[in-house]
Design an enzyme around this catalytic site. Structure first.
Site, PDB file in Angstrom:
ATOM      1  N   ARG A  24      -1.092  22.089  31.317  1.00  0.00           N
ATOM      2  CA  ARG A  24      -0.367  21.716  30.095  1.00  0.00           C
ATOM      3  C   ARG A  24      -1.254  21.030  29.045  1.00  0.00           C
ATOM      4  NH1 ARG A  24       4.509  18.687  32.861  1.00  0.00           N
ATOM      5  NH2 ARG A  24       3.045  18.748  34.595  1.00  0.00           N
ATOM      6  N   ASP A 112      -4.399  10.985  37.404  1.00  0.00           N
ATOM      7  CA  ASP A 112      -3.928  11.159  36.029  1.00  0.00           C
ATOM      8  C   ASP A 112      -3.014  10.033  35.555  1.00  0.00           C
ATOM      9  OD1 ASP A 112      -1.707  11.785  37.504  1.00  0.00           O
ATOM     10  OD2 ASP A 112      -1.272  13.676  36.487  1.00  0.00           O
ATOM     11  N   ASN A 236       0.153  14.588  31.382  1.00  0.00           N
ATOM     12  CA  ASN A 236       0.217  16.024  31.651  1.00  0.00           C
ATOM     13  C   ASN A 236      -0.076  16.858  30.417  1.00  0.00           C
ATOM     14  OD1 ASN A 236       1.047  15.792  34.453  1.00  0.00           O
ATOM     15  ND2 ASN A 236       2.943  14.957  33.608  1.00  0.00           N
TER      16      ASN A 236
HETATM   17  C1  UD1 Z   1       4.249  13.347  41.981  1.00  0.00           C
HETATM   18  C2  UD1 Z   1       5.242  12.972  43.088  1.00  0.00           C
HETATM   19  C3  UD1 Z   1       6.476  12.349  42.441  1.00  0.00           C
HETATM   20  C4  UD1 Z   1       6.077  11.152  41.614  1.00  0.00           C
HETATM   21  C5  UD1 Z   1       5.002  11.520  40.603  1.00  0.00           C
HETATM   22  C6  UD1 Z   1       4.466  10.272  39.936  1.00  0.00           C
HETATM   23  C7  UD1 Z   1       4.962  14.676  44.842  1.00  0.00           C
HETATM   24  C8  UD1 Z   1       5.511  15.890  45.461  1.00  0.00           C
HETATM   25  N1  UD1 Z   1       5.639  14.163  43.811  1.00  0.00           N
HETATM   26  O1  UD1 Z   1       4.861  14.331  41.191  1.00  0.00           O
HETATM   27  O2  UD1 Z   1       7.393  11.935  43.447  1.00  0.00           O
HETATM   28  O3  UD1 Z   1       7.210  10.610  40.956  1.00  0.00           O
HETATM   29  O4  UD1 Z   1       3.898  12.180  41.253  1.00  0.00           O
HETATM   30  O5  UD1 Z   1       3.586  10.603  38.893  1.00  0.00           O
HETATM   31  O6  UD1 Z   1       3.968  14.169  45.293  1.00  0.00           O
HETATM   32  N2  UD1 Z   1      -2.540  17.254  43.219  1.00  0.00           N
HETATM   33  C9  UD1 Z   1      -3.522  17.750  44.031  1.00  0.00           C
HETATM   34  N3  UD1 Z   1      -3.288  18.874  44.740  1.00  0.00           N
HETATM   35  C10 UD1 Z   1      -2.085  19.512  44.716  1.00  0.00           C
HETATM   36  C11 UD1 Z   1      -1.089  18.987  43.881  1.00  0.00           C
HETATM   37  C12 UD1 Z   1      -1.334  17.851  43.148  1.00  0.00           C
HETATM   38  O7  UD1 Z   1      -4.627  17.187  44.106  1.00  0.00           O
HETATM   39  O8  UD1 Z   1      -1.953  20.524  45.397  1.00  0.00           O
HETATM   40  C13 UD1 Z   1      -2.807  16.049  42.450  1.00  0.00           C
HETATM   41  C14 UD1 Z   1      -2.688  16.248  40.960  1.00  0.00           C
HETATM   42  O9  UD1 Z   1      -3.954  16.578  40.413  1.00  0.00           O
HETATM   43  C15 UD1 Z   1      -2.223  14.893  40.482  1.00  0.00           C
HETATM   44  C16 UD1 Z   1      -1.449  14.332  41.672  1.00  0.00           C
HETATM   45  O10 UD1 Z   1      -1.840  15.087  42.790  1.00  0.00           O
HETATM   46  O11 UD1 Z   1      -3.316  14.043  40.210  1.00  0.00           O
HETATM   47  C17 UD1 Z   1       0.068  14.447  41.488  1.00  0.00           C
HETATM   48  O12 UD1 Z   1       0.409  15.803  41.281  1.00  0.00           O
HETATM   49  P1  UD1 Z   1       1.441  16.227  40.162  1.00  0.00           P
HETATM   50  O13 UD1 Z   1       1.543  17.677  40.162  1.00  0.00           O
HETATM   51  O14 UD1 Z   1       1.116  15.535  38.897  1.00  0.00           O
HETATM   52  O15 UD1 Z   1       2.771  15.645  40.811  1.00  0.00           O
HETATM   53  P2  UD1 Z   1       4.060  15.203  40.049  1.00  0.00           P
HETATM   54  O16 UD1 Z   1       4.907  16.370  39.780  1.00  0.00           O
HETATM   55  O17 UD1 Z   1       3.690  14.335  38.922  1.00  0.00           O
HETATM   56 MG    MG Z   2       1.933  14.037  37.657  1.00  0.00          MG
END
Ligand code: UD1
Ligand code: MG
Length: 476
Positions: A24, A112, A236
């Site tokens: 995004r 992030d 994001n």
């Molecule tokens: C996540 C939480 C949510 C919380 C929110 C807070 C989960 C399922 N949900 O959601 O409960 O309220 O953060 O900001 O955890 N990442 C990886 N590998 C992956 C997926 C994500 O390294 O396969 C990293 C992303 O780069 C990021 C972090 O994990 O830094 C969180 O991932 P993101 O997709 O932002 O999760 P949210 O939907 O924000």
């Molecule tokens: Mg997030």
């Protein structure tokens, strides 16, 4: 393994999740390498966690892994990186970062959310140690919980975290959210990660599901509620980047004002975290201070001034100017509308006035370059005056050359000093001169055609013009 120093000694491991693609942001640069207050998002998070002094830190990288690794290595050379090639969820990311032989306590957070503070993380560590739970989730109440995982409680106790997309209508109304920061007892986390499924709306292994799994095993899971929800604002897209930047700017300005710096208009003043400012500096509106700038007491900066990697002496004034990699001595006056480029070194009480550009130039105490000049590759002594519109002609089209100007020199207006050339102590140059030979100390250098007046020329050659009429009237 535990060191002295309270909570700082209690973490065995920190895992920072940074494998997301950040689509995004619509950027060729990986999301976590975008900047706030002059530092990358990931560096803010690494710095906040570094101060907790964990025994080890691992970062899960994926998108643009090589670039992200370079940055991690700069900020936190002892950090290890773990590759998650395909985004398969936060649970999968943590699973990759752990091995069977790990033990103790782990703090998990995301790369992030650059506003998280060491103080809040330390408070979470302390709360976890006190509760003795298998996991402690850092939660906070937000005015608008859209997009976050919700904290579901039963009789006040956390039962599960449910993601927005998987939540029921009543669960979506919960304002207490998961910040994405947790502490786990590592063995218990490791065993629970094995039980994660992908049967959710995103088809990913959610770290958040570990909570319900632990509860199902009869483990206790605690929460610690943080009061300032802004610490957990995630980035994001570019709009959130701007929002979070503004909060960070306010934090920096607030701290500086409390330390004795006057900031006339904090909202238009952008100061990098890395900048050092002494008390009794005054920062006028529209000013940006970046990089490794260091400002001494009593300086006045702005309005509308940008300094990048500059050192400013006590009591210097810099007005409406742009300066990079320069040193500005005590009591010096710069601007309005000056451009000091890299390698400019102004001694004390120097004046650099309007529309003056300088590069790789040393100017001695009390010397003045007041108007409309270019000074490149030069050394100017003490108390010399460089007349308006003087150009230091440093470039012959192929190479750059140096000009030396001694002490107490007077360079006449509109002089061209063609380098390499040297003007001795106490020497003068006549206005409008092209100086391409050295001028000895005490001499007057004149390098221009001698003036000739052709009397009566206008009456002869411009008959009938207003000029001719004016000239004729004067002659009578
Ligand atoms: C996540 C939480 C949510 C919380 C929110 C807070 C989960 C399922 N949900 O959601 O409960 O309220 O953060 O900001 O955890 N990442 C990886 N590998 C992956 C997926 C994500 O390294 O396969 C990293 C992303 O780069 C990021 C972090 O994990 O830094 C969180 O991932 P993101 O997709 O932002 O999760 P949210 O939907 O924000
Ligand atoms: Mg997030």
């Amino acid at each position: 393994m535990a060191r002295k120093g309270g909570v700082l000694s209690q973490l065995d491991l920190v895992i920072v999740l940074a494998a997301g693609e950040g689509t995004r942001m619509k950027s060729t640069r990986p999301k976590v390498l975008h900047e706030i207050a002059g530092a990358t998002l990931i560096s803010h998070v690494l710095t906040a966690t570094k101060e907790l002094k964990p025994h080890e830190l691992r970062v899960v990288v994926g998108a643009a892994a090589d670039e992200v690794k370079l940055e991690i290595n700069q900020i936190y050379p002892s950090a290890k990186t773990v590759l998650q090639e395909v985004r398969s969820g936060t649970g999968d990311a943590v699973r990759r970062a752990l091995t069977k032989s790990d033990s103790g306590k782990v703090l998990v957070c995301a790369a992030d959310t650059p506003l998280i503070t060491t103080e809040t993380l330390a408070a979470l560590v302390a709360a976890h140690s006190k509760s003795g739970a298998a996991a402690t989730v850092l939660t906070t109440e937000v005015p608008d919980p859209t997009g976050y995982g919700r904290i579901v409680r039963d009789a006040g106790k956390l039962t599960k975290i449910v993601e927005e997309r998987d939540a029921s209508e009543s669960e979506r109304e919960i304002n207490e959210i998961n910040t994405g920061v947790y502490i786990f007892e590592i063995e218990k986390l490791f065993n629970s990660l094995a039980g994660l499924s992908n049967s959710n709306s995103q088809g990913e292994a959610y770290l958040t599901d570990v909570i319900a799994i632990l509860k199902g095993k009869g483990e206790s899971v605690a929460t610690y509620e943080a009061h300032d929800f802004t610490e957990f604002l995630g980035i994001n897209d570019r709009s959130q980047l701007a929002d979070v930047s503004a909060i960070y700017r306010d934090r920096i300005n607030e701290a500086l004002m409390l330390s004795g710096v006057t900031i006339v208009d904090p909202q238009s003043t952008w100061i990098d975290l890395s900048v050092e400012i002494a008390s009794d500096v005054r920062v006028e509106p529209g000013t940006t201070l970046r990089g490794n700038s260091k400002i001494s007491s009593g300086a006045v900066l702005g309005p509308r001034t940008t300094l990048v990697d500059c050192k400013v002496g006590a009591g210097a004034h810099i007005l409406e100017s742009h300066c990079e990699s320069s040193e500005i001595g005590a009591g010096a006056k710069v601007g309005p509308y000056a451009h000091l480029r890299s390698g400019t070194v102004l001694a004390g009480d120097v004046k650099v006035g309007s529309f003056v550009e300088m590069k790789n130039a040393e100017v001695g105490t009390g010397s003045k370059v007041p108007h409309l000049s270019y000074v490149g590759d030069a050394k100017i002594g003490k108390e010399s005056n460089i007349g308006a519109a003087t150009i230091f002609v440093n470039y012959d089209g192929v190479e750059k050359h140096e000009t030396k100007v001694g002490d107490h020199v007077r360079i006449g207006s509109d002089s061209m000093l063609i380098a390499p050339v040297s003007i001795g102590d106490g020497a003068y140059t006549a206005a409008g001169s092209v100086i391409d030979e050295d001028v000895p100390a005490g001499a007057l250098g004149i390098g221009r055609a001698r003036q000739v007046n052709i009397l009566g020329w206008v009456l002869k050659k411009r008959k009938g013009t207003k000029s001719a009429a004016a000239a004729e009237k004067k002659e009578k």
